[in-house]
Design an enzyme around this catalytic site. Structure first.
Site, PDB file in Angstrom:
ATOM      1  N   ARG A   1       0.870  -1.175   0.000  1.00  0.00           N
ATOM      2  CA  ARG A   1       0.000   0.000   0.000  1.00  0.00           C
ATOM      3  C   ARG A   1       0.908   1.226   0.000  1.00  0.00           C
ATOM      4  O   ARG A   1       1.717   1.413   0.897  1.00  0.00           O
ATOM      5  CB  ARG A   1      -0.883   0.026   1.248  1.00  0.00           C
ATOM      6  CG  ARG A   1      -1.766   1.259   1.270  1.00  0.00           C
ATOM      7  CD  ARG A   1      -2.439   1.474   2.611  1.00  0.00           C
ATOM      8  NE  ARG A   1      -3.198   2.720   2.567  1.00  0.00           N
ATOM      9  CZ  ARG A   1      -3.409   3.492   3.616  1.00  0.00           C
ATOM     10  NH1 ARG A   1      -2.916   3.169   4.787  1.00  0.00           N
ATOM     11  NH2 ARG A   1      -4.112   4.602   3.500  1.00  0.00           N
TER      12      ARG A   1
ATOM     13  N   ASP B   1      -2.899   4.852  -2.951  1.00  0.00           N
ATOM     14  CA  ASP B   1      -4.149   5.338  -2.360  1.00  0.00           C
ATOM     15  C   ASP B   1      -4.802   6.445  -3.178  1.00  0.00           C
ATOM     16  O   ASP B   1      -6.006   6.637  -3.122  1.00  0.00           O
ATOM     17  CB  ASP B   1      -3.839   5.917  -0.970  1.00  0.00           C
ATOM     18  CG  ASP B   1      -4.491   5.108   0.126  1.00  0.00           C
ATOM     19  OD1 ASP B   1      -4.818   3.937  -0.129  1.00  0.00           O
ATOM     20  OD2 ASP B   1      -4.678   5.643   1.232  1.00  0.00           O
TER      21      ASP B   1
ATOM     22  N   GLY C   1     -14.645   5.632   8.688  1.00  0.00           N
ATOM     23  CA  GLY C   1     -13.924   4.964   9.770  1.00  0.00           C
ATOM     24  C   GLY C   1     -13.378   6.033  10.684  1.00  0.00           C
ATOM     25  O   GLY C   1     -13.992   7.085  10.827  1.00  0.00           O
TER      26      GLY C   1
END
EC number: 2.7.2.1
Length: 398
Positions: A91, A148, A210
């Site tokens: 990532r 991302d 989140g």
């Protein structure tokens, strides 16, 4: 075919090992508090049991080595030998304008990624440390970077530019990039499979809620706008981030409080949002419990939190020229019925009708709108690691 997925933060490393023949996770865990005295590795055994292994982990290479040793250990291992790992997917947080899709990590790619360090000074260097660690320990294993920011690179210029002197964009790349792109891409693809529809012609709003939160407007499978900006600070009210705030308020607070740029960044990123309103607690479960007890400050905080999400949904319905599906994902979006209900309340004018019974779902794929709701409201648990592993496989297959 086995793919290791690594997510290296400034003081943490999360990992999942996938058997891609079955798409199953065969090992997972994470290291926390790298560089601190009480660093540890927390892993989940195949039977679901969690183990904590304490070890002094001064930096990322030691951490990655510890993870790899654990993967092949007789006691906790999932594989016999490190040679079973066919590839590593990373990532990568900020790919700037250079990366609009996942790529094989070559020397040139890593140099271009390092050039984006200014845009993500905490995350990008940590991502690179993970890559360097794998290069040192498993030099012959191919590594793939999944960014991302990549999914949001389809945003049109009028959506990503700030109304500031244009030369600042040309000189420093000051524009909106967006984050959580891997999550938004995963759920936007998965919801089409789940509903049995094609992305072409679909107007979709994905809400990743989140501790950090962002919303994306997706048309024909491509992102046309998203709520985070140059940094993850823009947009929604979050656990510890303020989200949208008048830039004039920022300079005003700096003057009044005598804050440096580091000080104001710390205040807006780490001490604001839910935590700022609730005396330091950013946990939505604590907030929900306080609301249930009738705490007026908690009720106000929750109203602010839901209102900001609702406002973005309305804005993105306008940007898309309507909406077919509203999707919730992320830790709060997947598990908190009160959040989904609070956000959807008042969206009836758009054609949203929530089914209170169906909305009780937690962490499962589900349609939570009524059968006669013009807009489908759906919960899809995100799986960024699976998408990273799938991208890794797709690039290797080329």
């Amino acid at each position: 075919m086995k793919v290791l997925v690594l997510n290296c933060g400034s003081s943490s490393i999360k990992y999942k090992l996938f058997d891609m023949d079955s798409k199953e996770v065969i090992a997972q865990g994470g290291i926390e508090k790298i560089g601190l005295k009480d660093s540890f590795l927390k892993l989940t055994l195949p039977n679901g049991e969690k183990k904590i292994l304490e070890k002094d982990i001064p930096e990322h290479t030691v951490g990655v080595e510890f993870i790899l040793n654990t993967l092949v250990s007789p006691e906790y291992g999932a594989i016999q030998s490190l040679e079973e790992i066919n590839a590593v997917g990373h990532r990568m947080v900020h790919g700037g304008e250079r990366f609009s899709k996942s790529v094989l990590l070559t020397k040139e790619v890593l140099e271009a990624f390092a050039a984006c360090n200014d845009l993500a000074p905490l995350h990008n260097p940590a991502n690179l440390k993970g890559v360097d660690a794998i290069t040192a320990i498993l030099p012959n294993v191919p590594q793939i970077g999944v960014f991302d920011t990549a999914f949001h690179q389809t945003m049109p210029e009028h959506a990503y530019l700030y109304a500031i002197p244009y030369e600042l964009y040309k000189k420093y790349g000051v524009r909106r990039y967006g984050f959580h792109g891997t999550s938004h891409r995963y759920v936007s693809q998965r919801v089409c499979e789940y509903l049995g529809i094609k992305p072409e012609g679909l107007k979709l709003i994905t809400c990743h809620i989140g501790n950090g939160g962002s919303i994306a407007a997706i048309k024909d499978g491509k992102c046309i706008d998203t709520s985070m900006g140059l940094t993850p600070l823009e947009g929604l009210m979050m656990g510890t981030r303020s989200g949208d705030i008048d830039a004039g308020a920022v300079t005003f607070i700096m003057d009044k409080e005598g804050l440096t740029t580091t000080g104001i960044s710390n205040l807006l990123n780490k001490k604001s949002g839910v935590a700022g309103m609730m005396n330091g607690s950013s946990d939505m479960r604590d907030l929900e419990a306080a609301v249930a007890k009738g705490d007026p400050q908690a009720i106000l905080t929750e109203q602010m939190y839901f209102y900001r999400i609702k406002k973005y949904i309305g804005a993105y319905a306008a940007a898309l020229g309507g909406v077919d599906v509203i999707l919730f994902t992320g830790g709060v979006g997947e598990n908190q019925a009160t959040c989904r209900a609070g956000v959807c309340e008042g969206l009836e004018f758009l054609g949203v009708k929530l089914d209170p019974e169906k909305n009780k779902v937690r962490g499962e794929e589900a349609i939570i709108s009524t059968d006669d709701s013009r807009v489908k409201v759906v919960v899809i648990p995100t799986d960024e690691e699976l998408l990273i592993a799938s991208d890794t496989m797709a690039i290797l297959d080329k």
